[in-house]
Design a protein around this motif. Structure first.
Motif, PDB file in Angstrom:
ATOM      1  N   LEU A 184      41.343  51.010  32.807  1.00 38.86           N
ATOM      2  CA  LEU A 184      40.214  51.271  31.902  1.00 38.86           C
ATOM      3  C   LEU A 184      39.876  50.035  31.082  1.00 38.86           C
ATOM      4  N   THR A 185      40.890  49.316  30.649  1.00 42.04           N
ATOM      5  CA  THR A 185      40.675  48.080  29.894  1.00 42.04           C
ATOM      6  C   THR A 185      39.916  47.057  30.740  1.00 42.04           C
ATOM      7  N   ALA A 186      40.261  46.998  32.023  1.00 40.70           N
ATOM      8  CA  ALA A 186      39.593  46.052  32.927  1.00 40.70           C
ATOM      9  C   ALA A 186      38.108  46.362  33.052  1.00 40.70           C
ATOM     10  N   TRP A 187      37.720  47.608  32.867  1.00 34.86           N
ATOM     11  CA  TRP A 187      36.299  47.977  32.931  1.00 34.86           C
ATOM     12  C   TRP A 187      35.620  47.894  31.572  1.00 34.86           C
ATOM     13  N   ILE A 188      36.342  48.169  30.495  1.00 31.32           N
ATOM     14  CA  ILE A 188      35.745  48.201  29.161  1.00 31.32           C
ATOM     15  C   ILE A 188      35.419  46.794  28.670  1.00 31.32           C
ATOM     16  N   LEU A 189      36.281  45.824  28.945  1.00 30.89           N
ATOM     17  CA  LEU A 189      36.049  44.465  28.435  1.00 30.89           C
ATOM     18  C   LEU A 189      34.750  43.843  28.945  1.00 30.89           C
ATOM     19  N   PRO A 190      34.440  43.866  30.249  1.00 34.52           N
ATOM     20  CA  PRO A 190      33.148  43.305  30.655  1.00 34.52           C
ATOM     21  C   PRO A 190      31.970  44.168  30.185  1.00 34.52           C
ATOM     22  N   ALA A 191      32.191  45.466  30.042  1.00 31.49           N
ATOM     23  CA  ALA A 191      31.121  46.313  29.505  1.00 31.49           C
ATOM     24  C   ALA A 191      30.813  45.925  28.059  1.00 31.49           C
ATOM     25  N   MET A 192      31.860  45.613  27.280  1.00 32.17           N
ATOM     26  CA  MET A 192      31.643  45.133  25.913  1.00 32.17           C
ATOM     27  C   MET A 192      30.882  43.813  25.918  1.00 32.17           C
TER      28      MET A 192
END
Length: 104
Positions: free
Chosen positions: A14-22
């Motif tokens: 989830l972190t791997a997806w949230i960081l580029p989304a941020m």
């Protein structure tokens, strides 16, 4: 204790997806100088997440739980593929967006 590898793998995925989304949500703000760092953290979280899955699979082999391996192998491969593809796509989009903004 080994069951926590799955939880940690999920959280890091989830972190791997949230960081580029941020990164993409902060595109319009002027405070986006650390987009490369967040992209590298995203790719690292994805790699560690996949590594945790390999450790868990190794644990199942070591304890000779063949039924668990046969039951979960297909789902693990599918989830790992989705995690990797989406992470790469999100970071590629981030690279494309910020590369054009940084060049100006």
């Amino acid at each position: 204790m080994m069951g926590l590898l799955n939880v940690a793998s999920f959280v890091l995925g989830l972190t791997a997806w949230i960081l580029p989304a941020m990164n993409l949500m902060r595109y319009r703000s002027n405070n986006n100088k650390n987009w490369i760092t967040l992209s590298m953290l995203s790719l690292s979280a994805c790699a560690i997440s996949l590594c945790f899955q390999m450790f868990y699979t190794y644990h199942l082999v070591k304890i000779e739980d063949w039924t668990a391996l046969m039951d979960t192998a297909g789902a693990v491969v599918f989830a790992a593929t989705v995690l990797l593809v989406v992470t790469i796509l999100l970071n590629a989009i981030t690279l494309f967006v910020f590369r054009n903004k940084t060049a100006k």
